[in-house]
Each structure stands twice: as C-alpha cells, then as structure tokens.
Design a protein around this motif. Structure first.
Motif, PDB file in Angstrom:
ATOM      1  N   VAL A 419      -0.824-122.574 -44.362  1.00  0.00           N
ATOM      2  CA  VAL A 419      -1.139-122.011 -45.758  1.00  0.00           C
ATOM      3  C   VAL A 419      -1.598-120.854 -45.952  1.00  0.00           C
ATOM      4  O   VAL A 419      -0.791-119.908 -46.388  1.00  0.00           O
ATOM      5  CB  VAL A 419      -1.912-123.176 -46.278  1.00  0.00           C
ATOM      6  CG1 VAL A 419      -2.126-122.669 -47.874  1.00  0.00           C
ATOM      7  CG2 VAL A 419      -1.989-124.531 -46.301  1.00  0.00           C
ATOM      8  N   HIS A 423       1.015-117.960 -47.004  1.00  0.00           N
ATOM      9  CA  HIS A 423       0.518-117.206 -48.174  1.00  0.00           C
ATOM     10  C   HIS A 423       0.339-115.615 -48.667  1.00  0.00           C
ATOM     11  O   HIS A 423       1.113-115.043 -49.044  1.00  0.00           O
ATOM     12  CB  HIS A 423      -0.792-118.761 -48.712  1.00  0.00           C
ATOM     13  CG  HIS A 423      -0.652-118.061 -50.356  1.00  0.00           C
ATOM     14  ND1 HIS A 423      -0.687-118.146 -51.208  1.00  0.00           N
ATOM     15  CD2 HIS A 423      -1.826-116.686 -50.676  1.00  0.00           C
ATOM     16  CE1 HIS A 423      -0.963-117.370 -52.069  1.00  0.00           C
ATOM     17  NE2 HIS A 423      -1.594-116.845 -52.350  1.00  0.00           N
ATOM     18  N   SER A 443      -8.227-128.942 -51.882  1.00  0.00           N
ATOM     19  CA  SER A 443      -7.889-128.385 -52.915  1.00  0.00           C
ATOM     20  C   SER A 443      -9.188-127.780 -53.042  1.00  0.00           C
ATOM     21  O   SER A 443      -9.355-126.066 -53.287  1.00  0.00           O
ATOM     22  CB  SER A 443      -8.256-129.119 -54.326  1.00  0.00           C
ATOM     23  OG  SER A 443      -7.933-127.755 -55.293  1.00  0.00           O
ATOM     24  N   LEU A 446      -9.535-125.133 -50.387  1.00  0.00           N
ATOM     25  CA  LEU A 446      -8.507-123.708 -50.425  1.00  0.00           C
ATOM     26  C   LEU A 446      -9.341-123.069 -51.593  1.00  0.00           C
ATOM     27  O   LEU A 446      -9.158-121.829 -51.122  1.00  0.00           O
ATOM     28  CB  LEU A 446      -6.974-124.187 -51.188  1.00  0.00           C
ATOM     29  CG  LEU A 446      -5.893-124.872 -50.147  1.00  0.00           C
ATOM     30  CD1 LEU A 446      -4.783-125.750 -50.781  1.00  0.00           C
ATOM     31  CD2 LEU A 446      -5.242-124.618 -48.908  1.00  0.00           C
ATOM     32  N   ILE A 451      -7.834-119.240 -51.591  1.00  0.00           N
ATOM     33  CA  ILE A 451      -5.784-118.915 -52.492  1.00  0.00           C
ATOM     34  C   ILE A 451      -5.796-119.850 -53.596  1.00  0.00           C
ATOM     35  O   ILE A 451      -5.885-121.113 -53.958  1.00  0.00           O
ATOM     36  CB  ILE A 451      -5.565-119.265 -50.804  1.00  0.00           C
ATOM     37  CG1 ILE A 451      -6.342-119.615 -49.587  1.00  0.00           C
ATOM     38  CG2 ILE A 451      -4.027-120.195 -50.509  1.00  0.00           C
ATOM     39  CD1 ILE A 451      -5.930-120.532 -48.556  1.00  0.00           C
ATOM     40  N   HIS A 453      -3.875-122.108 -55.813  1.00  0.00           N
ATOM     41  CA  HIS A 453      -3.123-123.066 -56.174  1.00  0.00           C
ATOM     42  C   HIS A 453      -2.668-123.967 -57.279  1.00  0.00           C
ATOM     43  O   HIS A 453      -3.287-124.275 -58.184  1.00  0.00           O
ATOM     44  CB  HIS A 453      -3.410-123.553 -54.699  1.00  0.00           C
ATOM     45  CG  HIS A 453      -4.778-124.340 -54.540  1.00  0.00           C
ATOM     46  ND1 HIS A 453      -5.792-123.936 -54.432  1.00  0.00           N
ATOM     47  CD2 HIS A 453      -5.220-125.893 -54.927  1.00  0.00           C
ATOM     48  CE1 HIS A 453      -7.029-124.439 -54.598  1.00  0.00           C
ATOM     49  NE2 HIS A 453      -6.772-126.058 -55.144  1.00  0.00           N
ATOM     50  N   ASN A 454      -1.617-124.764 -57.383  1.00  0.00           N
ATOM     51  CA  ASN A 454      -1.537-125.821 -58.169  1.00  0.00           C
ATOM     52  C   ASN A 454      -1.885-126.926 -57.765  1.00  0.00           C
ATOM     53  O   ASN A 454      -1.586-127.525 -56.732  1.00  0.00           O
ATOM     54  CB  ASN A 454      -0.268-126.224 -58.916  1.00  0.00           C
ATOM     55  CG  ASN A 454      -0.206-124.502 -59.962  1.00  0.00           C
ATOM     56  OD1 ASN A 454      -0.945-125.039 -60.515  1.00  0.00           O
ATOM     57  ND2 ASN A 454       1.315-124.131 -60.055  1.00  0.00           N
ATOM     58  N   ALA A 471       6.982-124.469 -57.555  1.00  0.00           N
ATOM     59  CA  ALA A 471       6.761-124.736 -56.714  1.00  0.00           C
ATOM     60  C   ALA A 471       7.616-124.025 -55.627  1.00  0.00           C
ATOM     61  O   ALA A 471       7.341-123.822 -54.104  1.00  0.00           O
ATOM     62  CB  ALA A 471       6.758-126.274 -55.753  1.00  0.00           C
ATOM     63  N   ALA A 476       4.093-119.093 -54.255  1.00  0.00           N
ATOM     64  CA  ALA A 476       3.548-120.932 -55.192  1.00  0.00           C
ATOM     65  C   ALA A 476       2.946-121.420 -54.005  1.00  0.00           C
ATOM     66  O   ALA A 476       3.078-121.588 -52.503  1.00  0.00           O
ATOM     67  CB  ALA A 476       4.465-121.468 -55.204  1.00  0.00           C
ATOM     68  N   VAL A 477       1.634-121.963 -53.893  1.00  0.00           N
ATOM     69  CA  VAL A 477       0.835-122.733 -53.407  1.00  0.00           C
ATOM     70  C   VAL A 477       0.629-124.195 -54.236  1.00  0.00           C
ATOM     71  O   VAL A 477       0.053-124.288 -54.653  1.00  0.00           O
ATOM     72  CB  VAL A 477      -0.580-122.871 -52.778  1.00  0.00           C
ATOM     73  CG1 VAL A 477      -0.909-123.966 -51.422  1.00  0.00           C
ATOM     74  CG2 VAL A 477      -0.381-121.242 -52.168  1.00  0.00           C
ATOM     75  N   THR A 478       1.209-125.756 -53.657  1.00  0.00           N
ATOM     76  CA  THR A 478       0.818-127.041 -53.767  1.00  0.00           C
ATOM     77  C   THR A 478       0.384-127.956 -53.421  1.00  0.00           C
ATOM     78  O   THR A 478       1.282-128.081 -51.739  1.00  0.00           O
ATOM     79  CB  THR A 478       2.575-127.030 -54.730  1.00  0.00           C
ATOM     80  OG1 THR A 478       3.231-125.801 -55.440  1.00  0.00           O
ATOM     81  CG2 THR A 478       2.300-128.114 -55.854  1.00  0.00           C
ATOM     82  N   VAL A 479      -0.598-128.641 -53.845  1.00  0.00           N
ATOM     83  CA  VAL A 479      -1.266-129.407 -53.026  1.00  0.00           C
ATOM     84  C   VAL A 479      -0.986-130.816 -53.951  1.00  0.00           C
ATOM     85  O   VAL A 479      -0.806-130.934 -54.871  1.00  0.00           O
ATOM     86  CB  VAL A 479      -2.682-129.741 -53.296  1.00  0.00           C
ATOM     87  CG1 VAL A 479      -2.751-131.052 -52.771  1.00  0.00           C
ATOM     88  CG2 VAL A 479      -3.614-128.144 -52.289  1.00  0.00           C
TER      89      VAL A 479
END
Ligand code: ADP
Ligand code: MG
Length: 789
Positions: A419, A423, A443, A446, A451, A453-454, A471, A476-479
């Motif tokens: 990631v 990123h 999360s 991160l 980092i 993120h959503n 996303a 964008a970083v999405t979990v």
C-alpha cells in the motif's frame, strides 16, 4: 471492440447485427415518432405477436431512447448481453461493462406486457438509484417505471403499493419483493393485495441474490410466543462443556453436536435424568440452541452487538442484515450468550426462501460479473444457463499470482508495504479484508503508519457507494470488506492510468473464487489498466476452516518453533494448490447447504401454494357454498376421527361447542341415541347447515358472502400461521437431531405432512366455530362487527 469470444453463441452476434442494422431507422425518427413505437408494439402484442418477434425492433428503440434520454448508446456487446438475458439466461458481463444500461433493453421489451416485471438487486440503495436514472428512459417511452423500495432512510410503510405494483417496470430488492409477497398473502381483502403476478424478473448481481442470500429465508414474525427463561439456564450449562469431550464440531464450524458424555454431564449439572426424553424436549432444544450460539456463530464476523442488540452481518460485505433474524430461538440463545436482554420470541407467520420466490416467475434471467464458477448450480437449481458476453474493450488488467506467508503478521506487514509503495506514487489502492474486525485492524495499522484512508464496513450502502466511487482517484486508499459498495462503479481519476490504474490488494481469499473475482473486477474496467494481488497466509480462516489436516499439524509445529518459518523442505507445489483446494471444499459445502435449504423448503412451498390458492378462492369466489360444504365435511370427519363412536354426551358436547351453544340437546339428540358414525356425520352436517341458515335469516346475500369470507380467511390464516411456525420448529429439530439412524430430511417430510393434515382439520374446525358461533352486528355503513367465539 473486443468481439472475439468463442464462448458466446453465434446467434447472439447475428441478432445483435439485426438490432444495430435498425439503428439508422430509429435515429431518423423524431422524438414523438420514437415514443409512438411503444403503442405500436403494444398493438402488435395485443394482436398476438410474441415478445420474441418484437425483440429486435424493441431493443433498437430502447437503445435509441437510451441515447436521447441518458446520452448513453448501448455498445454492441451490451446488446448481446440483452439478447442473452431475453432468452432466459444469465449474462456474465464483467464489472464496468454497463449492466445497468444493458438491462433497459429487456426491461423495456417485457414492460410492454404491463405489470409484473422486476429488476431485482440485493441492495436497496442500488434499486432506488437505478430506478431513478433508468426510469427516465421507460417513462419517456410511455411505460410506467418505479422504485419498489423507499429512498435511503425512508420508511417502507410509506410506499404506495398500489402504484408500485401496477407499474410496468419495478426496480426493487429481493427482500422487498419477498416481504411484499408474503404480506400480500396475509391480506384480508382483495383491496389490500397489490402484486399483479410474476412475469419477468431480471436479477442484477444474480449470484448475490440467488447464491449468497439463498440460505436465509425471509421471515415475517407475528404474535409473541411465551417467553422462555430456559435460554439463560441453557447458556450457563453450555459454558461448562468442553470441546471434543462434551461436544464435537465439524471442521467448518457450522455443525455441532453433543457426545454421550456431554449428555451425562449436562444431566448432572441440571440435576435431572432422561434429558433426551419427551419430558425434557424443550429444555434439550434450548441446550442445542445455546451450543450452536456458542460454537457456530462468531461475534464481529457473523453478528455485531450494539445498542440495537444483536444484528446479523452479511458475511460478504460486513453490512447489517436488516430484517433478517436467525431462525426460531437461535437469536435468543445468542442474546443469552452475549448477555444482552433476551428479546421476546415471536412466532413465524410467513416465510419463503429466495429460491422459491424467484421460481414463481415464468421468465427469469440475470446478469453478473462472475457466474461461470457457479454455472452448474444455477443450471441445476434454476434452469439458468450462464453465457459469457465479451468485453467492450480487451482487458488490460494484470492479475498477479497469490503470495503465501506463514503468519498473519508477516502477511499484513507486506500488505502495508504494498500500500505504502503505491500510495507514495499517488496510485489508488483498494484493500479487501475478510471481516469487519480485520478491516478495523488494518485501518489501525495504516493509521499508525500515517496513511490516510477510508474505511468501509457495516455502514449504510449509500455512504459506501460514495466512498467507493472515489476509490479510483489519485492518492485514494480504501479499506473494505469484500463486497462492500458492490454495484458502484469505480472510475479512474486523471493521471491514474499512467500509474497503472487501480491496485487491488486482497488480504485473504474468501470462501468462493466467485467472490474473489468480484473483487478483482473492481480494477481494470472498460479496458483501463489495473492490477490485483491476493496475499494469503496459512493462518487465514479459509485454510483454518477448510484446509487439509496436515496443515493443522504444520501450524502447530510452527507455533512451537519445530518447523522452519520458510519451508524450503516442503515442495512449493504442496502449498500452491492449498487455497484452491480449500476453496473447492468451502464451495462444495456451501452448495450442499444451499441444496439442503432447498430440499427443506420444498415441503413448505407445496403447502404454501395450496393455502395461497385456497385464499385466492375464498377472496374471489362469488359463491362460497361449495367450499362451505367441504369445510363442514372436513370438520365432521375430523370429529369422528377422534371419536369414531361418540357417546351421547360427547356428541352433545361437540354440538354445543361447535355448532350452537343455545341448543336444547334433548330436542335434537334422542335419549336412545346409538353411535353409528355414518349417520352421525350426516346429522352433524345437517345441524351445521340449519344453523347457518338461521344466522342468515335477516341479512342479504352480499352480507352473507362477506361474513363467510371473513370467517374462512381468519380460520385459514390462523391455522396456516401455526403450521408455518410448526414447520420452522420441526426443521430445527430435524437438523439438530444428532442420532444418525434417521434421515433427518425424511423425518421432516413425514412430520411436515402429518402436521399439514392436522392443520387442515384445525382450519375446518375453527371455520365452523367462526361461522356458527360468532355474533355479528351490522352497522349503518354496511360493514359488520364480528365477535368471534
Ligand atoms: P456494471 O454494473 O456492469 O459493473 P455499470 O452499469 O455500473 O457497470 O456501468 C459502469 C459505467 O459505465 C457507468 O458509469 C455507466 O454510465 C457507464 N456506461 C455503461 N454503458 C455505457 C455506454 N454504452 N456508453 C458509455 N458509458 C457507459
Ligand atoms: Mg452493476
């Protein structure tokens, strides 16, 4: 256009060419001319033309309307998808190929026939969104099209059901349609019934609708059953038991059963003997439920506990399952386990599985990005063939082979590194986790590494859609849990293509390859670049629950430092197929369990069909005399079955309690009465007919029928609701029966049939009582007040 699939039957290419050949003709028409085609097609249908013969021109018209109203002109491959579905198949169209738009073609065509056409998804937000957007096209063309679901946050009771089900096209969810169907069949009058028949259903993300939610029946609950304090007691006893001593558990953790030692121990704790006898049946049932609650359901994976009490989670996306309750008693057992107040147990009033709901449609079809993996099951269960549709542009997505790690920790560390790497360049990343708790964990990692993120889990579908939509933007970083935000398109922001497109990192493989493919499909849509990779570890739940035995041993050695963390001594080959095999095991178990659900649901379906047909007769027949005659007959037969040779007293008792409580018995039954059943039956039926006539002396025919209808419906519904609840409980008993001598399904069928016969007798008896013993008053406005016995 990448029109080179050998797997799509050639005829669909030919038919597609016929549709595209008509494009200039309709393009040349004015708006009014194009709109007039709807009336024209409807005339042709009225004149006896089939939908099939109208298919080509109607698709061409809908396509042109899509262009004018939405500014989107369906691609050739989308026309192929539409043709595939019109034939009653499942179109496999990859994510981002535009299934929503594709659906407008068959929906328009079927909408020409009038009401009863449904576009069904598993997600309310999507149903409402697509109804709004695609509805414009149908309405422009002169059809009625509505959302069957309320807007997000809206109250389902506020819907105008009349308007919804009269519409030519309804966008709705499987649960909404199912609940409305069940409610429809609890309605007291025809005015309270809204569904207009089941003509065509097109299921969007059909695998989610038919496979993922297939095991959970829809249940409407009603009047509470007596509250049981046994849940608490059972819970305490279960806490004292030991695995592999007192009970055993299947490797997938889905089944548990007591051992003889367990039975002995429990009897000791409870200070009683004969736990398995009829006398302690209820207690034993509670113990089974408590064991299940403790051993088969995991907090934060299968359910969450919050202010609302316990809510089930949809395993695939971590969202709370609204309105879904575990079957009879398990919910309460779970509440006892989590030490939240035990809710009142309600009776099941009506229930249907999604399989049986959709089998009622004369014309069923579907679309999804991934169905090939389950093609055999769809074929077998629903007679649906899966046909792959080529993509509009060739795929550029790179699917990397899985990377295997020995521990979850090393795996997650590597995931974070991946990631970070992406990123740093600004490349968007979507990280999938197998459960809500894992996504929270990830999360936090991160956050630790700063980092931004959503995090997507167990929230509302609308918010998920918003987040997922973003996303694909730079940075964008999405979990997310595996299928969160499904159905929402991830389009790439500017500059992202140059970085290789969206990177999808799966942190574990799910129970089915189909779900994994869904995740991959989020990247590289419409020919855009993209990359996917799955990281797996031998501690993953798929391997814990479905992996081979030797792996368990290996894991133990690893924990004791007896095995090398990097197993050069084990051939790579040994690990290579590990996941695939575990997935096959899991898929097979899921399939079997869906199949079992289906088998168990079958008896309910047959009985439900009979009852609903009878209801329909009661509600619509102008003359109910034939039905009353047979009800009288059933009631007298039921009485004589219990009392083949009734004494004078028994007979008198029955007459007073069922037919007329003011009768002077000596007037009708001779002192010298001798029981001869043939005559008794006739005698009783004559009394019933006489009594009804007496009741009807001062009321007109309409009022008579109205009264008869109310009495019959009330008795039928009461009896049927009891039967539904009974089946529910019988099923639970059957599946919990741990003695291997019996085939639980056969036992269930036998019990189910027997209870249905009892139910019919109970119905007849109650109907007679309602008809003959109730008091009624007619009011000035013509309605009646009935006081039932
Ligand atoms: P799917 O359900 O197949 O994953 P969607 O229906 O969500 O795909 O559509 C993905 C995107 O493609 C949407 O933004 C939609 O507007 C767009 N799209 C679909 N069909 C067309 C078309 N024929 N021309 C241009 N854009 C299209
Ligand atoms: Mg879609």
């Amino acid at each position: 256009m990448a029109l080179k699939s050998e797997h799509t039957p050639q005829r669909y290419f030919r038919q597609m060419k016929a549709v595209t050949a008509l494009a200039p003709k309709y393009r040349a028409m004015s708006d009014d001319q194009l709109k007039a085609q709807t009336a024209h097609f409807r005339q042709q249908l009225a004149a006896g033309q089939s939908l099939n013969t109208l298919k080509i021109p109607a698709f061409a018209v809908a396509r042109e309307a899509d262009r004018r109203v939405l500014g989107l002109f369906p691609f050739d491959v989308q026309v192929i998808g539409a043709l595939v579905m019109q034939d009653g198949n499942v179109a496999e169209m990859k994510t981002g190929e535009g299934k929503t738009l594709t659906a407008t073609l068959p929906m328009y065509l079927n909408g020409l026939t009038g009401s009863g056409n449904f576009l069904v998804t598993a997600n309310e937000y999507l149903a409402y969104r697509d109804a709004k957007k695609m509805g414009k096209v149908y309405r422009w063309l002169g059809l009625t099209a509505v959302a069957g679901v309320p807007p997000t946050g809206g109250d389902p009771h506020d819907r105008d059901l009349q308007r919804i089900y009269k519409a030519d096209i309804v966008y709705t969810t499987n649960s909404t349609l199912g609940f409305d169907y069940l409610m429809d069949n609890l309605a007291g009058t025809t005015q309270d019934r809204f569904l207009q028949g089941f003509h065509f259903a097109l299921l969007d993300e059909i695998d989610a609708v038919l496979l993922d939610s297939a095991q959970m029946p829809l249940i409407i609950s009603g009047a509470p059953r007596v509250r049981s304090n046994l849940f608490g007691i059972a819970d305490q006893v279960i806490r004292l038991l030991k695995l592999d001593v007192d009970f055993e558990r299947s490797s997938d953790h889905k089944k548990v059963w007591f051992t003889p030692a367990g039975i002995t121990h429990m009897s000791e704790y409870l200070g009683l003997t004969g736990l398995l006898t009829e006398k302690h049946r209820t207690l034993y049932q509670h113990l089974v439920l408590a064991l299940k609650a403790h051993q088969t359901l995991t907090r934060d994976r299968d359910y969450v506990v919050d202010d609302d009490g316990i809510s089930l989670l949809d395993l695939s996306n971590g969202r709370k399952l609204a309105g879904m309750k575990l079957e009879a008693g398990l919910h309460q057992a779970l509440e006892a386990k989590e030490q939240v107040p035990v809710s009142t147990q309600t009776r099941t009033m009506a229930s249907i599985t999604f399989q049986n709901l959709f089998r009622m449609f004369s014309h069923l079809s579907g679309m999804t990005g991934t169905a090939m993996t389950d093609a055999a099951e769809l074929q077998e269960t629903y007679r649906l063939s899966v046909i792959p549709v080529p993509t509009n542009k060739p795929s550029q997505r790179i699917d990397r082979p899985d990377q295997l790690f020995m521990t979850t920790d090393t795996k997650l560390e590597h995931a974070v590194a991946l990631v970070k790497q992406a990123h740093d360049k600004g490349r968007p990343v979507l990280i999938e986790t197998g459960s809500v708790s894992l996504s929270n964990l990830f999360s936090r990692i991160l956050l630790r590494d700063e980092i931004p993120h959503n995090l997507l889990n167990a929230r509302s579908a609308a918010k998920e859609a918003l987040i997922v939509k973003e996303a694909g933007q730079l940075g964008a970083v999405t979990v997310a849990t595996s299928m969160a935000g499904r159905g929402t398109d991830i389009s790439l922001g500017p500059g992202v293509k140059e970085l290789g497109g969206l990177l999808v990192v799966g942190t574990e493989r799910m129970n089915s390859a189909r779900v994994d493919n869904q995740l991959r499909g989020r990247s590289g849509r419409q020919g855009a670049p993209g990359e996917t990779i799955f990281l797996v570890s031998i501690e993953d739940s798929i391997l814990l629950e479905h992996g081979p035995k030797w792996l368990r041993k290996y894991r133990r050695q690893l924990a004791k430092n007896e095995a090398p963390a990097h197993p050069s001594w084990i051939t790579r080959h040994r690990f290579k197929h590990l996941i695939t095999q575990a997935q096959h095991n899991a898929e097979r178990e899921d399939r079997q369990s869906r199949n079992q659900t289906l088998q168990y649901a079958e008896i309910m379906r047959v009985q439900r069909d009979t009852i609903y047909a009878t209801r329909q007769t009661i509600m619509t027949q102008p003359d109910l005399t034939p039905l009353l005659t047979s009800v009288f007959k059933m009631a007298t037969n039921a009485f004589l079955r219990d009392h083949p040779e009734p004494t004078r007293n028994v007979l008198a008792d029955y007459v007073l309690n069922t037919i007329d409580n003011q009768l002077v018995i000596a007037d009708v039954i001779d002192q010298q009465w001798t029981p001869q059943s043939q005559q008794t039956a006739k005698f009783l039926r004559r009394l019933m007919v006489d009594q009804l006539q007496k009741k009807f002396k001062n009321i007109n025919e309409d009022q008579q029928v109205y009264f008869e209808r109310m009495c019959l419906l009330k008795s039928l519904d009461n009896a049927w609701i009891d039967q539904v609840d009974m089946l529910q409980q019988l099923r639970q008993i059957a599946t919990n029966r741990s003695t291997a001598q019996h085939d639980p399904l056969l036992e269930y069928l036998k019990d189910g049939r027997r209870s249905f016969a009892n139910m019919k007798r109970a119905f007849a008896h109650q109907a007679v009582q309602n008809l003959l013993l109730s008091e009624f008053n007619f009011k000035a406005d013509g309605t009646i007040d009935v006081t039932y016995p």
